[in-house]
Design a protein around this motif. Structure first.
Motif, mmCIF file in Angstrom:
data_model
loop_
_atom_site.group_PDB
_atom_site.id
_atom_site.type_symbol
_atom_site.label_atom_id
_atom_site.label_comp_id
_atom_site.label_asym_id
_atom_site.label_seq_id
_atom_site.Cartn_x
_atom_site.Cartn_y
_atom_site.Cartn_z
ATOM 1 N N ILE A 1 58.691 65.112 19.998
ATOM 2 C CA ILE A 1 59.469 64.374 20.988
ATOM 3 C C ILE A 1 58.491 63.822 22.012
ATOM 4 N N HIS A 2 58.343 62.515 22.015
ATOM 5 C CA HIS A 2 57.436 61.829 22.933
ATOM 6 C C HIS A 2 58.229 61.443 24.177
ATOM 7 N N VAL A 3 57.949 62.124 25.281
ATOM 8 C CA VAL A 3 58.693 61.914 26.516
ATOM 9 C C VAL A 3 57.985 60.866 27.377
ATOM 10 N N VAL A 4 58.717 59.840 27.764
ATOM 11 C CA VAL A 4 58.183 58.765 28.599
ATOM 12 C C VAL A 4 58.994 58.699 29.892
ATOM 13 N N ASP A 5 58.308 58.627 31.014
ATOM 14 C CA ASP A 5 58.975 58.442 32.305
ATOM 15 C C ASP A 5 59.349 56.966 32.432
ATOM 16 N N ALA A 6 60.615 56.668 32.157
ATOM 17 C CA ALA A 6 61.061 55.269 32.159
ATOM 18 C C ALA A 6 61.036 54.656 33.550
ATOM 19 N N SER A 7 60.997 55.492 34.586
ATOM 20 C CA SER A 7 61.025 54.968 35.953
ATOM 21 C C SER A 7 59.634 54.624 36.479
ATOM 22 N N HIS A 8 58.588 54.997 35.752
ATOM 23 C CA HIS A 8 57.225 54.760 36.239
ATOM 24 C C HIS A 8 56.824 53.304 36.014
ATOM 25 N N PRO A 9 56.218 52.670 37.002
ATOM 26 C CA PRO A 9 55.810 51.262 36.845
ATOM 27 C C PRO A 9 54.849 51.038 35.676
ATOM 28 N N ALA A 10 54.073 52.077 35.328
ATOM 29 C CA ALA A 10 53.103 51.946 34.238
ATOM 30 C C ALA A 10 53.577 52.668 32.979
ATOM 31 N N SER A 11 54.893 52.708 32.761
ATOM 32 C CA SER A 11 55.429 53.452 31.615
ATOM 33 C C SER A 11 54.885 52.934 30.285
ATOM 34 N N ASN A 12 54.703 51.613 30.163
ATOM 35 C CA ASN A 12 54.156 51.056 28.924
ATOM 36 C C ASN A 12 52.732 51.540 28.680
ATOM 37 N N MET A 13 51.945 51.575 29.748
ATOM 38 C CA MET A 13 50.570 52.062 29.630
ATOM 39 C C MET A 13 50.561 53.542 29.250
ATOM 40 N N HIS A 14 51.465 54.305 29.840
ATOM 41 C CA HIS A 14 51.545 55.732 29.546
ATOM 42 C C HIS A 14 51.898 55.985 28.086
ATOM 43 N N GLU A 15 52.887 55.251 27.590
ATOM 44 C CA GLU A 15 53.296 55.488 26.203
ATOM 45 C C GLU A 15 52.205 55.039 25.233
ATOM 46 N N ASP A 16 51.492 53.957 25.555
ATOM 47 C CA ASP A 16 50.369 53.529 24.709
ATOM 48 C C ASP A 16 49.270 54.592 24.679
ATOM 49 N N THR A 17 49.010 55.217 25.834
ATOM 50 C CA THR A 17 47.991 56.270 25.911
ATOM 51 C C THR A 17 48.338 57.422 24.984
ATOM 52 N N VAL A 18 49.595 57.861 25.012
ATOM 53 C CA VAL A 18 50.025 58.984 24.179
ATOM 54 C C VAL A 18 49.941 58.621 22.700
ATOM 55 N N VAL A 19 50.396 57.428 22.349
ATOM 56 C CA VAL A 19 50.348 56.986 20.950
ATOM 57 C C VAL A 19 48.907 56.968 20.435
ATOM 58 N N GLU A 20 47.985 56.451 21.250
ATOM 59 C CA GLU A 20 46.581 56.390 20.837
ATOM 60 C C GLU A 20 45.967 57.775 20.720
ATOM 61 N N LEU A 21 46.320 58.682 21.650
ATOM 62 C CA LEU A 21 45.778 60.037 21.581
ATOM 63 C C LEU A 21 46.315 60.792 20.375
ATOM 64 N N LEU A 22 47.566 60.556 20.015
ATOM 65 C CA LEU A 22 48.118 61.191 18.817
ATOM 66 C C LEU A 22 47.378 60.724 17.572
ATOM 67 N N LYS A 23 46.984 59.453 17.549
ATOM 68 C CA LYS A 23 46.173 58.948 16.435
ATOM 69 C C LYS A 23 44.814 59.627 16.428
ATOM 70 N N GLU A 24 44.203 59.719 17.612
ATOM 71 C CA GLU A 24 42.880 60.335 17.718
ATOM 72 C C GLU A 24 42.907 61.789 17.285
ATOM 73 N N LEU A 25 44.030 62.457 17.499
ATOM 74 C CA LEU A 25 44.172 63.869 17.150
ATOM 75 C C LEU A 25 44.714 64.057 15.740
#
Length: 414
Positions: A284-308
């Motif tokens: 379950i990938h949790v994203v803070d939808a209220s954060h101004p940088a939510s897109n950047m945050h979700e991209d970071t998690v997606v990339e780290l999951l690939k790296e791992l």
């Protein structure tokens, strides 16, 4: 200077925006630096930023900007300067000589927070190891700057009183920690195998730090967990039983939050935490939808999951805090649910989505159980999702049908 309860360290944050960092990203991570500093119990007094094509190898900032930094340190009684940009040992030493205060970078800041928050034996050892490995080149041969490493932000935790020991002793300690961690890793592997064979559907929570994972865990499982509006509130993995549609054949694990450009040292430092979700059935990938940088945050998690090497695991994205999000917010990742973790209807919607995905990735089964096999019947009820139970009157046995994880028959498990 070591902070006390009444005197937090006064901190100046310095960041250089290079040509590969967008304005939005730089603004976001500088705000994040302030939040990290506060999480480490520091007092952010000011920040100095500069735009350069690339960082200065000697001082990170240009020579003129370094004068501005030094003036600010003197005029504002600064105890500590924290650089957003990663510092080499030589640069770190040069900056401390020029500024005459302790200087650390973002990696050391995050390690300091980890040192404060780790609770498990493995977590404490991994933080200590990461601190030693990162700080060793900065400790040896720095002369007067050794006194600055005796305490305060960037040096706390298991290793804080040992940083002035000689190279041989520090390397000996690193070797001992690595040996202890290997033993713990072997124990975790045995535990993981038992959990996998236990046949519950295992679910992991992942997401950017402070996205609301711990709150979600608390509301899903109706249990007490540590919930705080701060970065890295959760470090050590926490697993709870989860009931969906009357079935309790689910476990859910909360883990350390991700962060943009997570340093390699920190990925290694919390390998045990990440191992807890490496073999789950659903992330379950949790994203803070209220954060101004939510897109950047979700991209970071997606990339780290690939790296791992975890991008093969089925993922359900949960856009959390939707009640505080912009009215025009649009989800970008699929499949997803948009909820507020504090809304009971939203939690039920999420539970049903978890159920549907687990069912779609499970295997159907049908098994015959004799009346005298009561323990086996109970085990199937506990470990699988029973759809139907019939009793064959002619041959006097139960027929169970339902869904289970794609593993061996429960009859063959220890």
């Amino acid at each position: 200077m070591i902070e006390t309860e009444n005197h937090p360290e006064r901190v100046l944050i310095v960041g250089v925006q290079t040509e590969n960092i967008s304005d939005l990203k730089f603004e976001t991570i500088m705000k994040e630096m302030k939040a990290l500093t506060e999480t480490a119990n520091g007092l952010p007094v000011g920040e100095i930023t500069q735009k350069l094509r690339r960082i200065d190898q000697k001082s990170v900032v240009g020579s003129g900007k370094l004068v501005d930094v030094r003036d600010f340190v003197i005029n504002s009684d600064i105890d500590l300067v924290i650089f957003l940009n990663r510092l080499s040992p030589n640069t770190n030493m040069y900056l401390e000589e020029q500024l005459d205060v302790k200087v650390i970078d973002r990696v050391q800041l995050i390690l300091d927070i980890f040192a404060q928050r780790a609770r498990s034996q493995a977590g404490k050892l991994q933080v200590e190891l990461a601190q030693y490995q990162y700080l060793l080149p900065r400790v040896i041969g720095q002369g007067t700057s050794l006194s600055r490493l005796a305490g305060g932000i960037g040096t706390r935790g298991p290793g804080e009183t040992k940083l002035e020991q000689d190279r041989r002793v520090i390397r000996g300690r690193i070797h001992t920690i690595e040996k202890d961690l290997k033993q713990l890793e072997e124990h975790r592997e045995r535990t993981r195998i038992r959990r996998q064979s236990g046949r519950e559907f295992n679910i992991g929570l992942a997401g950017y730090t402070n996205a609301g994972k711990s709150t979600l865990l608390r509301e899903l499982t109706e249990s007490e967990t540590y919930v705080q509006d701060q970065l890295f509130a959760t470090l050590d993995p926490l697993t709870r039983k989860l009931e969906i549609n009357g079935h309790d054949a689910f476990t859910i694990t909360d883990t350390v939050g991700f962060i943009d450009e997570l340093p390699t040292e920190l990925i290694h430092a919390f390998n045990s935490t990440l191992e807890e979700i490496r073999f789950v059935d659903l992330l379950i990938h949790v994203v803070d939808a209220s954060h101004p940088a939510s897109n950047m945050h979700e991209d970071t998690v997606v990339e780290l999951l690939k790296e791992l090497d975890m991008d093969h695991i089925p993922v359900l994205t949960v856009y959390n805090k939707i009640d505080k999000a912009d009215p025009g917010f649009e989800p970008t990742l699929q499949p997803n649910v948009t909820i507020s973790a504090l809304d009971k209807k939203g939690i039920e919607t999420l539970k049903q989505a978890i159920w549907d995905i687990c069912i779609s990735n499970a295997e159907e089964f049908q098994v015959e159980i004799q009346p005298e096999e009561a323990e086996l019947l109970a085990l199937y009820r506990q470990k699988t999702l029973i759809k139907d139970i019939e009793f064959n009157e002619e041959y006097q046995y139960y027929i169970l049908s339902g869904y289970r994880r794609r593993l061996t028959d429960i009859r063959n498990e220890e």
